[in-house]
Write an enzyme that holds these catalytic residues in place. Structure first.
Site, PDB file in Angstrom:
ATOM      1  N   ARG A 111       0.853  -1.184   0.000  1.00 58.85           N
ATOM      2  CA  ARG A 111       0.000   0.000   0.000  1.00 58.85           C
ATOM      3  C   ARG A 111       0.891   1.237   0.000  1.00 58.85           C
ATOM      4  O   ARG A 111       1.905   1.285   0.692  1.00 58.85           O
ATOM      5  CB  ARG A 111      -0.916   0.018   1.235  1.00 58.85           C
ATOM      6  N   GLU A 128      -3.021   7.655  -4.007  1.00 57.45           N
ATOM      7  CA  GLU A 128      -3.512   7.006  -5.207  1.00 57.45           C
ATOM      8  C   GLU A 128      -4.886   7.564  -5.594  1.00 57.45           C
ATOM      9  O   GLU A 128      -5.711   7.742  -4.709  1.00 57.45           O
ATOM     10  CB  GLU A 128      -3.636   5.501  -4.893  1.00 57.45           C
ATOM     11  N   HIS A 144      -0.953   0.258 -10.018  1.00 59.55           N
ATOM     12  CA  HIS A 144      -1.541  -0.744  -9.113  1.00 59.55           C
ATOM     13  C   HIS A 144      -1.997  -2.005  -9.873  1.00 59.55           C
ATOM     14  O   HIS A 144      -3.188  -2.319  -9.931  1.00 59.55           O
ATOM     15  CB  HIS A 144      -2.711  -0.145  -8.307  1.00 59.55           C
TER      16      HIS A 144
HETATM   17  C1  GLV Z   1      -4.995  -5.023  -4.023  1.00 54.14           C
HETATM   18  O1  GLV Z   1      -4.217  -4.136  -3.794  1.00 54.14           O
HETATM   19  C2  GLV Z   1      -5.461  -5.913  -3.014  1.00 54.14           C
HETATM   20  O2  GLV Z   1      -5.329  -5.613  -1.813  1.00 54.14           O
HETATM   21  O3  GLV Z   1      -6.002  -6.957  -3.383  1.00 54.14           O
END
Ligand code: GLV
Ligand code: GLV
Length: 326
Positions: A239, A268, A286
Site C-alpha cells: 500500500r 492514489e 496498481h
Molecule cells: C490489491 O491491492 C489488493 O489488496 O487486493
C-alpha cells in the site's frame, strides 16, 4: 431499493455470478471512484456491499447504509479501507480475497525488482526518446542479483511467494515480521529473521508486503533510506502510504539508494510529481493482481463471500468472526 451495491464493475465472469442475489446495482460512472456523496445515497437500505479499495467503509457509510447491511465483501486482499471494529460493533461481516492473488502479486514484485536493478523501463524510455546511442561497456549499468540479499518486509503469503522466487535467482533471503515465521515455513525459503534496521542495512533488494496499519504508515521514510545501501533497490506492491514518497524522491536524488519500483501510491491514483521526474523510479498503476485469471478468481471469490453473507451462512474469507451469529 437494491439488495446489493457493487462499487466498481468487475470482470464478466464475476458480474455474471451476481445473478440470483436479488436486485443488484453497479456503479458504472467515469474512471473515477464512485463519488462519496453518491455512494452515501445509493448505499441506503442495501443488504450487501461489494467494494474495491478506493471506498472508505467507516461509521458514516455504515450509518448511511442502515441496519439491513449484513456484509461488506472487499474485492481485494488489503482491507485498510474498511473500519473492521466499527463493522463488528454493528454485526456487519467483512471479507477479503486472499490466496487467489498471491502468485500474481509476487510475480509483479519481481517484474519491478528486475526493472529496477537492470533499468528496464529507463532503457525503454531512452529508446522511445530516439536518443542516439551505440553499444558501450559503460552504458546503463545496473546491479547483479545472484549472490545478493533480498529483504522481505512483511513475510505473509505474498512475501513468502516473493521470497520463493529469489531462490531461482540465486539470492539469499532475510525477512522482517513482528514475529518470526515457524521453522517449517522459513527453512524451505532459507529465510532468516532480522530486525527492521538490520534488514535495511543488509539487503540489496527490499520488497514490501506488509498491510497498511498505523504502525506501517511511512515505515519507509528518510531514516530508513539512510540505513539502506546506496546500491539498494526498494519495491512496493503493498500500500502506498507505507512509503513516504517525498522522502523517497530525496533519497534517490541524493544517491542514498539506487532505484525504486512502485505499484502503489500515497495519494492514489495521484503520483508524487517529484517521482515522475526521476529515471531511477519505475511506476505501475496498481497492477499487482492484474491478470486475467487472478481478477476472475478475485471477483468470483468476492461474490461467493457476498452470497454467503446474504444467505446467513459463514463466508469463506470472514475477517470478523465475532460479527457472525450463525
Ligand atoms: C490489491 O491491492 C489488493 O489488496 O487486493
Ligand atoms: C497479505 O495479506 C498476504 O496475502 O500476504
Amino acid at each position: 431499493m437494491p439488495d446489493v451495491l457493487v462499487t466498481r464493475r468487475m470482470v464478466d465472469a464475476a458480474m455474471a455470478a451476481l445473478d440470483g442475489l436479488g436486485t443488484v446495482e453497479v456503479y458504472t460512472g467515469p474512471p473515477t471512484a464512485m463519488p462519496r456523496a453518491e455512494l452515501l445515497t445509493r448505499v441506503a437500505g442495501v443488504r450487501g456491499l461489494l467494494t474495491v479499495l478506493t471506498e472508505r467503509i467507516d461509521a458514516e457509510l455504515l450509518d448511511a447504509a442502515g441496519p439491513d447491511l449484513r456484509i461488506v465483501a472487499n474485492h481485494a486482499v488489503g482491507v485498510d479501507n474498511i473500519d473492521i471494529p466499527e463493522c463488528t460493533r454493528r454485526g456487519v461481516l467483512v471479507t477479503n480475497t486472499p490466496d487467489v492473488l498471491t502468485e500474481a502479486t509476487a510475480d509483479l514484485a519481481w517484474a519491478l525488482i528486475l526493472a529496477c536493478v537492470r533499468r528496464v523501463a529507463e532503457g525503454d524510455r531512452f529508446l522511445r526518446a530516439k536518443t542516439p546511442w551505440i553499444w558501450d561497456p559503460r552504458m546503463m549499468l545496473g546491479h547483479d542479483l545472484h549472490g545478493r540479499v533480498l529483504g522481505i518486509v512483511g513475510c505473509g503469503r505474498i512475501g513468502q511467494a516473493t521470497a520463493r522466487r529469489a531462490l531461482g535467482f540465486g539470492m539469499r533471503v532475510v525477512y522482517h515480521n513482528s514475529r518470526p515465521l515457524p521453522p517449517e515455513v522459513a527453512e524451505p525459503l532459507g529465510a532468516t529473521w532480522r530486525s527492521f534496521d538490520d534488514l535495511l542495512a543488509e539487503s540489496d533488494v527490499v520488497s514490501v508486503h506488509c498491510p497498511l496499519t498505523p504502525d506501517t504508515r511511512h515505515l519507509f521514510g528518510a531514516e530508513a533510506f539512510a540505513r539502506m545501501k546506496s546500491s539498494a533497490v526498494l519495491v512496493n506492491t503493498s500500500r502506498g502510504p507505507v512509503v513516504d514518497e517525498l522522502a523517497l524522491a530525496q533519497a534517490l536524488r541524493a544517491g542514498e539508494i539506487f532505484a525504486a519500483g512502485l505499484d502503489v501510491f500515497e495519494r492514489e491514483p495521484e503520483v508524487e510529481a517529484e517521482l515522475l521526474d526521476l529515471d531511477s523510479v519505475t511506476l505501475l498503476p496498481h497492477l499487482g493482481s492484474a491478470t486475467v485469471g487472478t481478477r476472475e478468481a478475485m471477483g468470483l471469490l468476492a461474490v461467493q463471500n457476498l452470497a454467503a453473507g446474504l444467505a446467513g451462512s459463514r463466508p469463506r474469507n470472514l475477517l470478523n468472526p465475532e460479527a457472525f451469529t450463525g
